[in-house]
Design an enzyme around this catalytic site. Structure first.
Site, PDB file in Angstrom:
ATOM      1  N   GLY A  65      40.333  47.470  76.495  1.00 55.63           N
ATOM      2  CA  GLY A  65      39.769  46.132  76.667  1.00 55.63           C
ATOM      3  C   GLY A  65      40.688  45.164  77.395  1.00 55.63           C
ATOM      4  O   GLY A  65      40.434  43.963  77.430  1.00 55.63           O
ATOM      5  N   SER A  78      39.941  50.957  79.373  1.00 56.69           N
ATOM      6  CA  SER A  78      39.618  50.307  80.641  1.00 56.69           C
ATOM      7  C   SER A  78      39.166  51.284  81.728  1.00 56.69           C
ATOM      8  O   SER A  78      39.486  51.116  82.904  1.00 56.69           O
ATOM      9  CB  SER A  78      40.793  49.454  81.132  1.00 56.69           C
ATOM     10  N   GLU A 118      40.685  50.325  66.851  1.00 57.55           N
ATOM     11  CA  GLU A 118      40.228  49.091  66.198  1.00 57.55           C
ATOM     12  C   GLU A 118      39.981  49.338  64.706  1.00 57.55           C
ATOM     13  O   GLU A 118      40.241  48.471  63.874  1.00 57.55           O
ATOM     14  CB  GLU A 118      38.973  48.559  66.912  1.00 57.55           C
ATOM     15  N   GLY A 157      34.454  51.814  76.855  1.00 59.13           N
ATOM     16  CA  GLY A 157      34.009  50.666  76.077  1.00 59.13           C
ATOM     17  C   GLY A 157      33.196  49.711  76.924  1.00 59.13           C
ATOM     18  O   GLY A 157      32.013  49.941  77.203  1.00 59.13           O
ATOM     19  N   GLY A 158      33.835  48.645  77.376  1.00 64.44           N
ATOM     20  CA  GLY A 158      33.142  47.567  78.094  1.00 64.44           C
ATOM     21  C   GLY A 158      32.219  48.049  79.204  1.00 64.44           C
ATOM     22  O   GLY A 158      31.080  47.573  79.332  1.00 64.44           O
ATOM     23  N   HIS A 170      39.106  55.267  65.695  1.00 62.73           N
ATOM     24  CA  HIS A 170      39.302  54.376  66.841  1.00 62.73           C
ATOM     25  C   HIS A 170      40.401  53.371  66.502  1.00 62.73           C
ATOM     26  O   HIS A 170      40.527  52.951  65.349  1.00 62.73           O
ATOM     27  CB  HIS A 170      37.992  53.655  67.177  1.00 62.73           C
ATOM     28  N   GLU A 218      43.512  57.292  73.658  1.00 59.87           N
ATOM     29  CA  GLU A 218      43.251  55.911  74.035  1.00 59.87           C
ATOM     30  C   GLU A 218      44.494  55.061  73.774  1.00 59.87           C
ATOM     31  O   GLU A 218      44.697  54.605  72.635  1.00 59.87           O
ATOM     32  CB  GLU A 218      42.088  55.340  73.218  1.00 59.87           C
ATOM     33  N   ASN A 277      31.199  53.736  74.182  1.00 58.81           N
ATOM     34  CA  ASN A 277      31.435  53.140  72.864  1.00 58.81           C
ATOM     35  C   ASN A 277      30.991  51.681  72.945  1.00 58.81           C
ATOM     36  O   ASN A 277      31.693  50.847  73.499  1.00 58.81           O
ATOM     37  CB  ASN A 277      32.935  53.254  72.534  1.00 58.81           C
ATOM     38  N   TRP A 278      29.825  51.422  72.384  1.00 55.36           N
ATOM     39  CA  TRP A 278      29.268  50.059  72.490  1.00 55.36           C
ATOM     40  C   TRP A 278      30.008  49.043  71.631  1.00 55.36           C
ATOM     41  O   TRP A 278      29.826  47.851  71.788  1.00 55.36           O
ATOM     42  CB  TRP A 278      27.789  50.078  72.071  1.00 55.36           C
ATOM     43  N   LYS A 279      30.792  49.507  70.673  1.00 60.68           N
ATOM     44  CA  LYS A 279      31.462  48.614  69.712  1.00 60.68           C
ATOM     45  C   LYS A 279      30.420  47.709  69.049  1.00 60.68           C
ATOM     46  O   LYS A 279      29.278  48.140  68.850  1.00 60.68           O
ATOM     47  CB  LYS A 279      32.569  47.823  70.401  1.00 60.68           C
TER      48      LYS A 279
HETATM   49  P1  PGA Z   1      37.457  49.739  76.986  1.00 59.76           P
HETATM   50  O1  PGA Z   1      37.380  50.363  75.506  1.00 59.76           O
HETATM   51  O2  PGA Z   1      36.843  50.743  77.921  1.00 59.76           O
HETATM   52  O3  PGA Z   1      36.656  48.477  76.900  1.00 59.76           O
HETATM   53  O4  PGA Z   1      38.889  49.504  77.277  1.00 59.76           O
HETATM   54  C1  PGA Z   1      37.581  51.733  75.286  1.00 59.76           C
HETATM   55  C2  PGA Z   1      37.440  52.040  73.817  1.00 59.76           C
HETATM   56  O5  PGA Z   1      37.869  51.230  72.989  1.00 59.76           O
HETATM   57  O6  PGA Z   1      36.890  53.104  73.427  1.00 59.76           O
END
Ligand code: PGA
Length: 253
Positions: free
Chosen positions: A172, A210, A96, A231-232, A94, A166, A10-12
């Site tokens: 994050g 994470s 967010e 994500g990251g 998600h 999640e 997930n590049w966000k």
């Molecule tokens: P993260 O994000 O791996 O940076 O914690 C995961 C996500 O939000 O899908």
């Protein structure tokens, strides 16, 4: 039964044409046959992802979708549009989107239905906040989020969807759920789906929050963890490839 593992990056809100190209070319050049892999990129980069990844083992998709197919909905992007750009997956709900863009459970369920109708596999994200976990509400929160699908578009949707657990406190933050914590909730989700008459054994359940190369293998070793939503760590080719490899190795054990 053995479900195929999947890792989805997930590049966000990250990316630029030049850096995307090197990341996508690195992914295209390496493939681990034992697990599936996908990247969820910002909308403007779907064409680029399609061009670079076409014919490779890496699928692509988006991070959100409209509940509507077409019409006067300024700023929205529909599932038929995603399908036209070759998207195999789209994330819905998600945390967010839920927290920052006020998406409620019913809206997320409608987005999931819209994705499915458009031929794009939804990755439905669920998970509790830290306060909810500390209050012992994890199972109830996840059940409420999933139940919106049962009460709205209907349980049949789960048969062709992916669910991502999640925990919000792990996204994050560098704080990963332990493999046991992830397994506990994944087991509860699978039991719930079964109770609702879904053949839960075939529904891939991803863990997100994470996930890194250093913890991926232990998470993916859990019986109900079918891969990760990353994500990251999905923005760094070597790191994401190591996570994909961990999924492939776990998948073929
Ligand atoms: P993260 O994000 O791996 O940076 O914690 C995961 C996500 O939000 O899908």
């Amino acid at each position: 039964m053995q479900r195929r593992k999947l890792v989805a990056g997930n590049w966000k809100l990250n990316g630029a044409l030049a850096s995307n190209r090197s990341l996508l070319e690195a992914l295209r050049g390496s493939a681990y046959a034992g697990a599936d892999c996908a990247v969820l990129v910002p909308f403007p980069y779907l064409a680029q992802a399609g061009e670079i990844l076409k014919g490779s083992r890496v699928a692509w998709g988006a991070q959100d979708v409209s509940e509507h197919d077409a019409g006067a909905f300024t700023g929205e992007v529909s599932a038929p549009m995603l399908a036209e750009f070759g998207c195999r997956y789209v994330a819905v709900g998600h945390s967010e989107r839920r927290a920052l863009f006020a998406e409620d459970d019913a809206t997320v369920a409608r987005k999931m239905a819209a994705a499915m109708k458009g031929g794009v596999t939804p990755i439905l994200c669920v998970g509790e906040t830290l306060a909810e976990r500390e209050a012992g509400q994890t199972a109830a929160v996840v059940e409420r989020q999933l139940k919106a699908v049962v009460d709205g578009p209907g349980t049949a949707l789960f048969a062709q969807a992916v669910v991502a657990y999640e925990p919000v406190w792990a996204i994050g933050t560098g704080k990963t759920a332990t493999p046991d914590q992830a397994q506990e909730v994944h087991g509860q989700i699978r039991a719930l789906l079964n109770r609702w008459g879904v053949e839960a054994a075939v529904v891939p359940l991803l863990y997100g929050g994470s996930v890194k190369a250093s913890n991926a293998a232990s998470l993916f070793a859990m019986p109900d963890v079918d891969g990760g939503l990353v994500g990251g760590a999905s923005l760094v080719a070597t790191e994401f490839l190591d996570i994909w490899r961990a999924a492939a190795e776990a998948g073929t054990r």
